[in-house]
Design a protein around this motif. Structure first.
Motif, PDB file in Angstrom:
ATOM      1  N   GLU A   2      35.402  11.472 -20.488  1.00  0.00           N
ATOM      2  CA  GLU A   2      36.035  10.906 -19.291  1.00  0.00           C
ATOM      3  C   GLU A   2      36.509  12.035 -18.369  1.00  0.00           C
ATOM      4  O   GLU A   2      36.899  13.106 -18.852  1.00  0.00           O
ATOM      5  N   HIS A   3      36.486  11.790 -17.077  1.00  0.00           N
ATOM      6  CA  HIS A   3      36.934  12.744 -16.046  1.00  0.00           C
ATOM      7  C   HIS A   3      36.006  13.943 -15.860  1.00  0.00           C
ATOM      8  O   HIS A   3      36.362  14.913 -15.204  1.00  0.00           O
ATOM      9  N   ARG A   4      34.844  13.904 -16.466  1.00  0.00           N
ATOM     10  CA  ARG A   4      33.860  14.985 -16.253  1.00  0.00           C
ATOM     11  C   ARG A   4      32.594  14.347 -15.690  1.00  0.00           C
ATOM     12  O   ARG A   4      31.873  13.674 -16.427  1.00  0.00           O
ATOM     13  N   LEU A   5      32.373  14.475 -14.382  1.00  0.00           N
ATOM     14  CA  LEU A   5      31.221  13.873 -13.692  1.00  0.00           C
ATOM     15  C   LEU A   5      31.020  12.412 -14.126  1.00  0.00           C
ATOM     16  O   LEU A   5      29.928  11.989 -14.456  1.00  0.00           O
ATOM     17  N   GLU A   6      32.115  11.678 -14.134  1.00  0.00           N
ATOM     18  CA  GLU A   6      32.121  10.296 -14.613  1.00  0.00           C
ATOM     19  C   GLU A   6      31.827   9.329 -13.449  1.00  0.00           C
ATOM     20  O   GLU A   6      32.555   9.321 -12.448  1.00  0.00           O
ATOM     21  N   PHE A   7      30.794   8.535 -13.592  1.00  0.00           N
ATOM     22  CA  PHE A   7      30.472   7.532 -12.569  1.00  0.00           C
ATOM     23  C   PHE A   7      31.527   6.443 -12.600  1.00  0.00           C
ATOM     24  O   PHE A   7      31.818   5.871 -13.651  1.00  0.00           O
ATOM     25  N   ASP A  15      35.380  13.710 -11.234  1.00  0.00           N
ATOM     26  CA  ASP A  15      35.244  14.991 -11.933  1.00  0.00           C
ATOM     27  C   ASP A  15      36.591  15.711 -11.923  1.00  0.00           C
ATOM     28  O   ASP A  15      36.672  16.908 -11.662  1.00  0.00           O
ATOM     29  N   SER A  16      37.648  14.942 -12.211  1.00  0.00           N
ATOM     30  CA  SER A  16      39.014  15.483 -12.130  1.00  0.00           C
ATOM     31  C   SER A  16      39.239  16.657 -13.070  1.00  0.00           C
ATOM     32  O   SER A  16      40.114  17.492 -12.861  1.00  0.00           O
ATOM     33  N   LYS A  20      28.709   6.604   4.077  1.00  0.00           N
ATOM     34  CA  LYS A  20      27.787   5.507   4.385  1.00  0.00           C
ATOM     35  C   LYS A  20      26.853   5.347   3.182  1.00  0.00           C
ATOM     36  O   LYS A  20      26.827   6.205   2.287  1.00  0.00           O
ATOM     37  N   SER A  21      26.102   4.274   3.151  1.00  0.00           N
ATOM     38  CA  SER A  21      25.204   4.000   2.030  1.00  0.00           C
ATOM     39  C   SER A  21      24.299   5.205   1.760  1.00  0.00           C
ATOM     40  O   SER A  21      23.734   5.788   2.678  1.00  0.00           O
ATOM     41  N   GLY A  22      24.221   5.599   0.477  1.00  0.00           N
ATOM     42  CA  GLY A  22      23.414   6.757   0.094  1.00  0.00           C
ATOM     43  C   GLY A  22      24.237   8.011  -0.105  1.00  0.00           C
ATOM     44  O   GLY A  22      23.744   9.013  -0.622  1.00  0.00           O
ATOM     45  N   ASP A  23      25.539   7.988   0.285  1.00  0.00           N
ATOM     46  CA  ASP A  23      26.422   9.147   0.094  1.00  0.00           C
ATOM     47  C   ASP A  23      27.078   9.108  -1.287  1.00  0.00           C
ATOM     48  O   ASP A  23      27.089   8.064  -1.958  1.00  0.00           O
ATOM     49  N   THR A  24      27.644  10.255  -1.685  1.00  0.00           N
ATOM     50  CA  THR A  24      28.411  10.354  -2.932  1.00  0.00           C
ATOM     51  C   THR A  24      29.806  10.875  -2.609  1.00  0.00           C
ATOM     52  O   THR A  24      29.945  11.918  -1.961  1.00  0.00           O
ATOM     53  N   VAL A  25      30.837  10.144  -3.045  1.00  0.00           N
ATOM     54  CA  VAL A  25      32.211  10.645  -2.957  1.00  0.00           C
ATOM     55  C   VAL A  25      32.523  11.305  -4.303  1.00  0.00           C
ATOM     56  O   VAL A  25      32.491  10.651  -5.343  1.00  0.00           O
ATOM     57  N   SER A  27      41.492   4.030 -10.128  1.00  0.00           N
ATOM     58  CA  SER A  27      42.213   2.801  -9.726  1.00  0.00           C
ATOM     59  C   SER A  27      42.045   2.557  -8.234  1.00  0.00           C
ATOM     60  O   SER A  27      41.840   1.411  -7.802  1.00  0.00           O
ATOM     61  N   ALA A  28      42.136   3.645  -7.465  1.00  0.00           N
ATOM     62  CA  ALA A  28      42.004   3.514  -6.007  1.00  0.00           C
ATOM     63  C   ALA A  28      40.606   3.034  -5.613  1.00  0.00           C
ATOM     64  O   ALA A  28      40.438   2.199  -4.736  1.00  0.00           O
ATOM     65  N   VAL A  29      39.592   3.554  -6.319  1.00  0.00           N
ATOM     66  CA  VAL A  29      38.195   3.156  -6.040  1.00  0.00           C
ATOM     67  C   VAL A  29      38.022   1.666  -6.364  1.00  0.00           C
ATOM     68  O   VAL A  29      37.457   0.904  -5.578  1.00  0.00           O
TER      69      VAL A  29
END
Length: 446
Positions: A309-314, A326-327, A412-417, A441-443
Motif C-alpha cells: 500500500e502507498h507505493r504506486l497504488e492505483f 505513491d505517498s 482531463k480524460s487520459g491524464d494521471t494524478v 479518501s479525498a479521491v
C-alpha cells in the motif's frame, strides 16, 4: 555477551515496545521513555507485562543508570542525551541489534534508498510460499524483538534503514541485499553523501566468506565504494545493462539468474512492472536461488505478488483520470522512478518536509512527463523555484482534500494524478500512511 541488569528504551513505538517485551522476558529491569505520546495499544502492552514507562519527557536519572540503552531509529545520534550516554560508556544500540543477541535465526537484510519495502515483502512472500519458518521485521511487520521473545523463527527477512544500521554493531546478516544508494536523509549525515553511503554499507559488517552479498551493479555509489573496499562475502551483482557472472541480468526480454544453475522467466510475466521493479524482482529472485528454493516457487512468487500500500497504488479512475497513491515516495529518487513509470500526462502532487532535496535531477523527467504541479505542504517555495521555468501551472494546497480537488480540476480524460511527494509528511500529516489514506479518501469523495 555481557549481562545487563537494567535496560532503558527510548521510544515507545513498535520497536521500543518489542524490545521491552524481550528484555522483560530475559529478566532485565526495564524502563521505557518517550518524549512524545505513546499509543494506547502500546501502553496497554507495557502495563500488562509490568514495565515502567513515561511519556512526554525523558527522566535522565532513570535513563543514565542503565547499562544498555535501546534507541528508536527515529532519534538522531547527535541528540545531546545520546552523546552524553556514549561519553559515559553506556551502550546505545538499536532494537535489531538487541534482538539479534537472543536468536540463532538466519537473517536476510535488505537496504537501499528505494525499493526496500517492496523487495522485503516480495522476498518474505517467496520464503513463505516455499514453506520456510520465516518472520518479517525491521521497518515492516512486527518488531523483531517481540518475535524473538514470543515465537522465534528459523529465518527473518529484515527491511533495514540506515538509521537502524547505525545502531547495529555485532549483528550479522547472512544474505545482505543493497538495492541502490541515492542522496536521502542527508540532514542526519552532516549533509555528506559519503557518510550516508558508509551507513548503508554497515549491512556488510560481520559478514564472512560463507555469507552472500547481492547488490546493484548499475549503481554508481555502490560501485564506487566496492572499488575501494574489500568484501568478504560471496558477491552476486545484478544489472539491467550488462550480463553478470553469479548474478542476474536481462537478455532478450528475459530475467536470467545465474546462481546454482540458470533460472529464467519473461519480464512481461513479472507481477511488478517498471524499470525500478525489475531490480526489486531480481534481488528477491537471487535470494531464492542462493537459498536453493525450487524454481517454480520463485517463478510463482515473482508472478503473483501483490505490491505494498502507498507505493504506486492505483486508487480510482474518475472521468478517465487515473489517481495513483505513491505517498511512500519520500525522496527524490523514489519520485523519479514513479514519474518514469507512466506514459500519460501527469498532474504531480508533491511537497512536505524537505530533507535537503536537490530537484535538479527531476527537471528533465518533469519537463517530459508533467503537465501541472500541485504543491502539498506548508512551505512550497523550493518547489516553485525549482520548476518555475519548467512547468507553467504550479498551484498550492493546504490539505489532501484541496490537492485532490485542484488536481482533478486540472486534469482531463487520459491524464494521471500522481501523489509522489519526494518529501517527508510531518508538516501536514502524522506519517506517509496518513498522507496516503487522506489522499485516497479525498479521491473517493470526488
Amino acid at each position: 555477551m555481557k549481562e545487563v541488569s537494567r535496560i532503558a528504551i527510548l521510544g515507545g513505538g513498535e520497536s521500543g515496545v518489542g524490545a521491552a517485551i524481550l528484555a522483560k522476558n530475559k529478566g532485565y529491569e526495564v524502563f521505557v521513555s518517550d518524549k512524545g505520546e505513546i499509543k494506547e495499544k502500546y501502553k496497554s502492552v507495557l502495563k500488562n507485562i509490568g514495565v515502567e514507562f513515561e511519556e512526554g519527557e525523558h527522566t535522565e536519572s532513570k535513563i543514565f543508570n542503565a547499562t544498555t540503552v535501546v534507541k528508536s531509529p527515529g532519534i538522531p545520534d547527535t541528540v545531546a542525551m545520546i552523546l552524553q550516554l556514549k561519553e559515559k560508556g553506556i551502550e546505545v544500540i538499536s532494537e535489531i541489534e538487541f534482538a539479534g543477541r537472543y536468536t540463532k535465526a538466519k537473517f536476510i537484510g535488505i537496504t537501499g534508498s528505494n525499493g526496500k519495502t517492496t523487495t522485503t515483502l516480495l522476498t518474505y512472500h517467496m520464503l513463505k510460499k516455499a514453506g520456510l519458518n520465516v518472520g518479517l521485521a525491521g521497518n515492516v511487520g512486527e518488531s523483531l524483538a517481540k518475535q524473538v521473545a514470543e515465537y522465534d523463527k528459523d529465518i527473518y527477512v529484515l527491511e533495514l534503514s540506515s538509521f537502524q544500521l547505525d545502531g547495529m554493531y555485532d549483528f550479522k546478516v547472512d544474505i545482505a541485499i543493497l538495492l541502490n544508494i541515492t542522496p536521502d536523509h542527508l540532514d542526519r549525515y552532516e549533509y555528506k553523501f559519503e557518510n550516508y553511503v558508509n551507513s548503508k554499507f554497515r549491512i556488510l559488517q560481520n559478514q564472512d566468506e560463507q555469507c552472500h552479498f547481492i547488490y546493484c551493479k548499475d549503481d554508481e555509489a555502490i560501485q564506487g565504494y566496492l572499488s575501494q573496499n574489500k568484501v568478504k562475502a560471496i558477491q552476486h551483482p545484478f544489472s539491467i545493462k550488462t550480463i553478470t557472472e553469479k548474478g542476474a541480468y536481462i537478455e532478450n526480454e528475459k530475467l536470467i539468474i545465474n546462481i546454482n544453475n540458470i533460472f529464467e522467466m519473461t519480464i512481461q510475466s513479472l507481477a511488478l512492472q517498471g524499470k525500478h521493479n525489475l531490480y526489486n524482482s531480481m534481488a528477491s529472485g537471487m535470494t531464492g536461488r542462493v537459498l536453493e528454493l525450487k524454481k517454480e516457487v520463485i517463478r510463482e512468487s515473482l508472478t503473483d505478488f501483490q505490491n505494498v500500500e502507498h507505493r504506486l497504488e492505483f486508487v480510482a479512475k474518475i472521468h478517465g483520470i487515473d489517481f495513483i497513491n505513491d505517498s511512500k515516495a519520500t525522496n527524490i529518487n523514489s519520485t523519479w522512478y514513479a514519474l518514469e513509470s507512466f506514459q500519460n500526462p501527469i498532474i504531480w502532487v508533491v511537497g512536505g518536509v524537505d530533507k535537503g532535496n536537490d530537484y535538479e535531477m527531476l527537471k528533465e523527467m518533469v519537463g517530459e512527463k508533467v503537465k501541472a504541479i500541485v504543491c502539498l505542504g506548508k512551505d512550497n517555495t523550493k518547489i516553485h523555484e525549482a520548476f518555475a521555468g519548467v512547468i507553467d501551472t504550479i498551484v498550492d494546497a493546504g490539505s489532501a482534500y484541496e490537492a485532490v480537488k485542484l488536481a482533478y480540476g486540472l486534469g482531463k480524460s487520459g491524464d494521471t494524478v500522481l501523489l509522489s511527494p519526494a518529501c517527508a509528511s510531518f508538516d501536514l500529516f502524522e506519517n506517509y500512511e496518513d498522507r496516503g489514506q487522506q489522499f485516497k479518501s479525498a479521491v473517493k469523495g470526488l
